[in-house]
Design an enzyme around this catalytic site. Structure first.
Site, PDB file in Angstrom:
ATOM      1  N   SER A 298      72.246  68.894  65.915  1.00  0.00           N
ATOM      2  CA  SER A 298      72.659  68.576  67.286  1.00  0.00           C
ATOM      3  C   SER A 298      74.088  68.073  67.238  1.00  0.00           C
ATOM      4  O   SER A 298      74.605  67.749  66.174  1.00  0.00           O
ATOM      5  CB  SER A 298      71.772  67.479  67.874  1.00  0.00           C
ATOM      6  OG  SER A 298      72.209  66.200  67.437  1.00  0.00           O
ATOM      7  N   ASP A 299      74.752  67.996  68.378  1.00  0.00           N
ATOM      8  CA  ASP A 299      76.034  67.300  68.371  1.00  0.00           C
ATOM      9  C   ASP A 299      75.748  65.799  68.460  1.00  0.00           C
ATOM     10  O   ASP A 299      74.622  65.374  68.699  1.00  0.00           O
ATOM     11  CB  ASP A 299      76.964  67.798  69.487  1.00  0.00           C
ATOM     12  CG  ASP A 299      78.424  67.509  69.134  1.00  0.00           C
ATOM     13  OD1 ASP A 299      78.669  66.740  68.185  1.00  0.00           O
ATOM     14  OD2 ASP A 299      79.328  68.042  69.808  1.00  0.00           O
ATOM     15  N   TRP A 300      76.792  65.018  68.260  1.00  0.00           N
ATOM     16  CA  TRP A 300      76.656  63.559  68.158  1.00  0.00           C
ATOM     17  C   TRP A 300      75.974  62.987  69.413  1.00  0.00           C
ATOM     18  O   TRP A 300      76.567  62.972  70.495  1.00  0.00           O
ATOM     19  CB  TRP A 300      78.043  62.943  67.974  1.00  0.00           C
ATOM     20  CG  TRP A 300      78.063  61.453  67.880  1.00  0.00           C
ATOM     21  CD1 TRP A 300      77.771  60.554  68.877  1.00  0.00           C
ATOM     22  CD2 TRP A 300      78.392  60.668  66.731  1.00  0.00           C
ATOM     23  NE1 TRP A 300      77.898  59.282  68.424  1.00  0.00           N
ATOM     24  CE2 TRP A 300      78.288  59.308  67.109  1.00  0.00           C
ATOM     25  CE3 TRP A 300      78.777  60.978  65.419  1.00  0.00           C
ATOM     26  CZ2 TRP A 300      78.550  58.266  66.222  1.00  0.00           C
ATOM     27  CZ3 TRP A 300      79.048  59.929  64.546  1.00  0.00           C
ATOM     28  CH2 TRP A 300      78.925  58.595  64.944  1.00  0.00           C
ATOM     29  N   GLY A 301      74.740  62.567  69.236  1.00  0.00           N
ATOM     30  CA  GLY A 301      74.040  61.947  70.365  1.00  0.00           C
ATOM     31  C   GLY A 301      73.618  62.910  71.462  1.00  0.00           C
ATOM     32  O   GLY A 301      73.184  62.490  72.533  1.00  0.00           O
TER      33      GLY A 301
END
Ligand code: BGC
Length: 745
Positions: free
Chosen positions: A282-285
């Site tokens: 996933s991307d950050w958060g």
């Protein structure tokens, strides 16, 4: 056949068999390991957390993190680097029950210790070997510092220079972007994953992140499938075909559904239709962010939606680690789904050889030697000079560049003339980076008998005009002025969208004050995006667009200014005249009311306060020599779907310096079941010619090149007429021809 040839042929035939056997071997090791794993341990493999450096909002507690690693609750870390740290943290992971090693990821975007030009700048080189080499060196340095995995390349097509992240990509075009995606993946990953001079690549951000509404970072994306398939997905497919080990999803929604929980993108397209075998991070958060998006009711719901949609590893959301075990128990997530995600990640850890030796990337002697390798700077200089775009060089006749080294006075002026950090651009790795050569330093060391004076005129942001008088006085005493202006490094990149992309501060005013001296002015412009600078474009005597050129930037600029390197770069993205024209691409549609005469635009698809044309077109870039295109031939006027034709022409260097031309092939499908752009790039070649030299250049045109996605998203070519154009830029077509594709028999 000779003995040697027979052996080679045999080896070539055996390679796929060997690869297959290796796959099967790894699969069985993964399966054996997974049999021993508890659900909690499986979930741990999907949990990725940041080390002490953070690159986004976080609430993590580092001490708790370290404890979690020992308990086997962490599969991967980002932002841990260097042999000492990676060894220390890997040792914690090996204390866990099953001793599963961690994966260390890092944003190694354009260099690790040696900083290369920002990716958009490198893309202006249109030089796949140089780009591959740059990625290879970045990988070599990063891998020597304990890193297994880079979150690059960013292959998002971007047509909106307000979006700060245009800096990280390859520009606006799917064809050029795909070639660059391949080169970068090959460069990062080398021949084989697991070689300790390579790292795993990540094709990011899947998908359409570059089309955020209004160029505002993290904003929603609404787009037809036609656009998605034709413009935004091809570089991802190219990265996958080049072997990209991982994909990263994105922050944006696509047509209302967050990319992180997007079944269509991650399952239907990536994992099913494209048969991607690696894993998705996933991307950050971005898992957590599905709550504010209004797509998940809470973190537990976000975890379920992400994994069910094919997002395997959770970067910094703590969603899976907190909730996935329960979701599996309650049946919201199938064990099969969890197992598939875990299997993909463990596979890569085996492939990298981390189970054989978890410390194989973390060897102190290699780190020391590789990070000091002087050949890396030479490569950085090579690609930097190949990426500098000569936008303008005088009016007819008088050409201020190249500068003479004879006894003359050169005034180097401007807020960025002696900048160092600004030459590196954004997304560089924190820590001990290679020293940077400033533009002033580069000019001084290349000036020969010329005398160099210097006045900064203002601070980096040019927030005041107090220093202008001294700068004007310095300019007045000189024969020629080199003015270094632009954006500082921190104005482009992630979360750096701008509504006003003109030169910050009082830089335009500085230009006007210097122009009033009557001295010739050569502007060197630094930026991570296309800027708007109409007065300078009209009044400067010459302009070199330098992007953020990296550690060797000052030497690269000096080589171009003094003619030691004849510029050859071409813009990978359109430069608008104003923000009001954005998004602007050469590959636009004709409309029913195209402008044919700029003087008569009433009821045409036009503006009443601006022409439609850009300031500088995609593919534009000048040279110190002239190239003549002539003698176009196409081997057939008609072609059946199974045939191909050859388009050829002569390219001659008719100027006074040896040089390189990037010849570009465009086509237009005149009538189709879905309207086609007025021009599409379909080929390019970099041709180096000595003075007076002429060469025949050829492109092969086949059905594949004429194909597109129809309204049913089926890829294919339709019979009919095509216009073929070759030239020096998208707005500088030199030769044109026609081709008819016949219907299938
Ligand atoms: C960016 C990614 C990056 C990640 C990790 C995110 O904010 O969008 O491109 O890889 O942070 O640093």
């Amino acid at each position: 056949m000779t003995m040697k040839k027979t052996t080679l042929a045999l080896a070539a035939a055996l390679l796929p068999l060997l690869a297959h056997a290796q796959d099967a071997q790894i699969e069985s090791k993964v399966a054996a390991l997974m049999k021993q794993m508890t659900v909690a341990e499986k979930v741990g493999q999907l949990h990725q957390i940041s080390g002490r450096l953070v690159t986004g909002p976080t609430s993590s507690d580092y001490a708790a993190t370290l404890a979690d690693i020992r308990l086997g609750k962490v599969g991967s870390m980002l932002n841990v680097k260097g042999v000492a740290d990676t060894r220390a943290i890997q040792a914690l992971a090996l204390q866990s029950r099953l001793h599963i090693p961690l994966l260390f990821g890092q944003d190694v975007i354009h260099g690790y210790r040696t900083v290369f030009p920002v990716p958009l700048g490198e893309s202006a080189s249109w030089d796949m070997e140089a780009i591959e080499q740059s990625a290879h060196i970045a990988a070599r340095e990063a891998a020597a510092a304990g890193i297994h995995w880079t979150f690059a390349p960013m292959v998002d097509v971007a047509r909106d220079p307000r979006w700060g992240r245009v800096m990280e990509g390859a520009g606006e075009d799917a064809f050029l972007g795909s070639a660059i995606a391949r080169a970068r993946v090959h460069g990062f990953q080398g021949k084989q994953l697991g070689a300790t001079d390579s790292v795993m690549a990540t094709a990011k951000h899947f998908a359409a992140y570059g089309a955020a509404v209004a160029g505002r970072d993290y904003n929603a994306v609404d787009m037809s499938n036609q656009q998605l398939f034709e413009v935004y997905l091809p570089p991802f497919k190219a990265a996958l075909d080049a072997g990209a080990a991982t994909f990263m999803n994105s922050f944006n929604t696509l047509n209302g559904i967050p990319a992180t929980a997007n079944v269509f993108l991650q399952r239907d397209i990536l994992k099913n239709s494209w048969n991607f075998k690696g894993f998705v991070v996933s991307d950050w958060g971005s898992v957590r962010e599905m709550v504010p998006h209004g797509y998940a009711s809470d973190l537990a719901d976000a975890s379920v939606k992400a994994i069910n949609a094919g997002s395997d590893m959770d970067m910094e959301s703590y969603a899976h680690i907190k909730h996935l075990e329960d979701a599996v128990k309650s049946g919201k997530v199938n064990m099969k789904t969890l197992d598939d995600a875990v299997r993909r990640i463990l596979y890569k850890k085996f492939e990298l050889g981390l189970f054989d030796d978890p410390y194989r990337y973390s060897v102190a002697s290699r780190e020391k030697a590789v990070l000091a390798d002087p050949s890396h700077r030479a490569a950085a200089l090579d690609v930097a000079q190949k990426s500098l775009v000569l936008l303008k060089n005088g009016a007819a006749g008088a050409k201020p560049l190249p500068l003479s080294r004879a006894a003359q006075k050169i005034a180097v002026i401007g807020p960025l003339a002696d900048a160092r950090r600004d030459l590196e651009g954004g997304w560089v790795v924190e820590g001990d980076r290679a020293p940077v050569v400033s533009i002033l330093e580069g000019i001084r060391s290349h000036a020969g008998k010329a005398e160099v004076s210097y006045a900064p005129a203002c601070d980096n942001h040019c927030s005041g005009t107090e220093g202008f008088a001294e700068a004007v006085a310095t300019a007045s005493k000189a024969d020629v002025v080199v003015l270094a202006v632009g954006e500082t490094w921190d104005l482009s990149g992630e979360a750096k969208s701008r509504t006003d992309i003109t030169l910050p501060g009082h830089q335009e005013q500085l230009f006007a004050a210097l122009k009033a001296t009557g001295k010739p002015i050569v502007v060197v412009m630094l930026a991570g995006r296309p800027l708007v600078f109409n007065t300078i474009a009209e009044q400067a005597d010459a302009i070199v667009y330098a992007w953020f050129p990296g550690s060797e930037g000052g030497n690269a600029v000096a080589n171009v200014l003094f003619g030691d390197y004849n510029p050859s770069a071409k813009l990978p993205i359109t430069f608008p005249r104003s923000v009001g024209q954005i998004p602007l691409s050469y590959a636009q549609y004709n409309t029913g009311r195209p402008v044919t005469d700029e003087k008569n635009v009433v009821y045409k698809s036009a503006y009443i306060d601006s022409v439609n044309t850009p300031r500088y077109a995609f593919g534009h870039g000048l040279s110190y020599t002239d190239f003549k295109y002539s003698g176009l031939t196409i081997s057939g006027k008609e072609m059946s779907p199974s045939q191909q034709v050859t388009l050829s022409f002569d390219l001659a260097n008719t100027g006074k310096a040896e040089g390189t031309e990037i010849v570009q092939l465009y086509l237009r499908d005149m009538v189709a079941s879905v309207v086609r752009p007025v021009k599409e790039l379909k080929g390019f070649q970099k041709i180096h010619l000595q003075v007076g030299e002429q060469r025949r250049v050829s492109f092969t045109i086949d059905r594949e090149l004429l194909s597109f996605f129809n309204s049913q998203l089926v890829w294919g070519a339709e019979a009919g007429d095509f216009k073929l154009m070759v030239g020096s830029a998208s707005d500088d077509s030199r030769l044109e021809g026609a081709l008819k594709l016949l219907p299938p028999k």
